[in-house]
Design an enzyme around this catalytic site. Sequence first.
Site, mmCIF file in Angstrom:
data_model
loop_
_atom_site.group_PDB
_atom_site.id
_atom_site.type_symbol
_atom_site.label_atom_id
_atom_site.label_comp_id
_atom_site.label_asym_id
_atom_site.label_seq_id
_atom_site.Cartn_x
_atom_site.Cartn_y
_atom_site.Cartn_z
ATOM 1 N N GLU A 42 0.864 -1.184 0.000
ATOM 2 C CA GLU A 42 0.000 0.000 0.000
ATOM 3 C C GLU A 42 0.901 1.235 0.000
ATOM 4 O O GLU A 42 1.639 1.479 0.949
ATOM 5 C CB GLU A 42 -0.903 0.000 1.239
ATOM 6 C CG GLU A 42 -1.759 1.250 1.351
ATOM 7 C CD GLU A 42 -2.575 1.320 2.645
ATOM 8 O OE1 GLU A 42 -2.832 0.270 3.267
ATOM 9 O OE2 GLU A 42 -2.944 2.440 3.033
ATOM 10 N N ARG A 46 0.620 10.311 0.549
ATOM 11 C CA ARG A 46 1.070 11.390 1.435
ATOM 12 C C ARG A 46 2.251 12.165 0.890
ATOM 13 O O ARG A 46 2.688 13.123 1.504
ATOM 14 C CB ARG A 46 1.431 10.814 2.804
ATOM 15 C CG ARG A 46 0.195 10.353 3.540
ATOM 16 C CD ARG A 46 0.540 9.668 4.835
ATOM 17 N NE ARG A 46 -0.544 8.755 5.154
ATOM 18 C CZ ARG A 46 -0.512 7.865 6.116
ATOM 19 N NH1 ARG A 46 0.539 7.758 6.882
ATOM 20 N NH2 ARG A 46 -1.542 7.075 6.308
ATOM 21 N N LYS A 99 -10.942 -1.770 5.418
ATOM 22 C CA LYS A 99 -9.780 -1.503 6.265
ATOM 23 C C LYS A 99 -10.349 -0.955 7.581
ATOM 24 O O LYS A 99 -11.149 -0.008 7.553
ATOM 25 C CB LYS A 99 -8.912 -0.469 5.548
ATOM 26 C CG LYS A 99 -7.907 0.275 6.394
ATOM 27 C CD LYS A 99 -6.922 0.983 5.477
ATOM 28 C CE LYS A 99 -6.165 2.084 6.192
ATOM 29 N NZ LYS A 99 -4.834 2.307 5.587
#
Length: 175
Positions: A42, A46, A99
């Site tokens: 993943e 950011r 998630k």
Amino acid sequence: MTLTVDQVMELAPVIPVLVIERIEDAAPIAEALVKGGLPTLEVTMRTPIALAGAQFIVSPGLTETLGKAAIASGVAFLPGIATAADIMRGMDLGLSRFKFFPAETSGGLPALKALAAPFHTARFCPTGGIKFETAGNWLAESAVKCVGGSWLVPKGPVDTHRIEELARAAASLHG
Ligand code: 3PG
């Protein structure tokens, strides 16, 4: 290859959560993780260099707009949830794989167990605050298919041997 979200969640017990600061670190980090046995990565959005092709999409939360767009893309989608209402919003859209984020500060394993009970068809990838030492406890829960975490890539200069070692230990985890 088009992956289903279940395939994404079943490839390995741990999904490394990556924050790639320098593009030249991306390949060595990815190679070390895959070599260690963790093929599902993943890459968080950011940093500006994160945008690239992907075989699955993860989001920290779930809105109806985002859910509809992700489903329309045809790419496996793992949206974040932390409450019963979040899960119900996902189920309204036909989703059942989530998630659980941020896992530890949203009540940890007791919260996940409490959420999994009424939503017994849902399956989860808890992420947020999970470490190697605690990952096994999460994986022992039947509603948990995998966990995510950033511990596989320690902060500081990239040490591919260490990353591979951490990945190998994580890849051997099971519930
Ligand atoms: C995430 O984006 O899923 C989390 O930041 C990962 O959490 P961790 O850094 O606590 O593992």
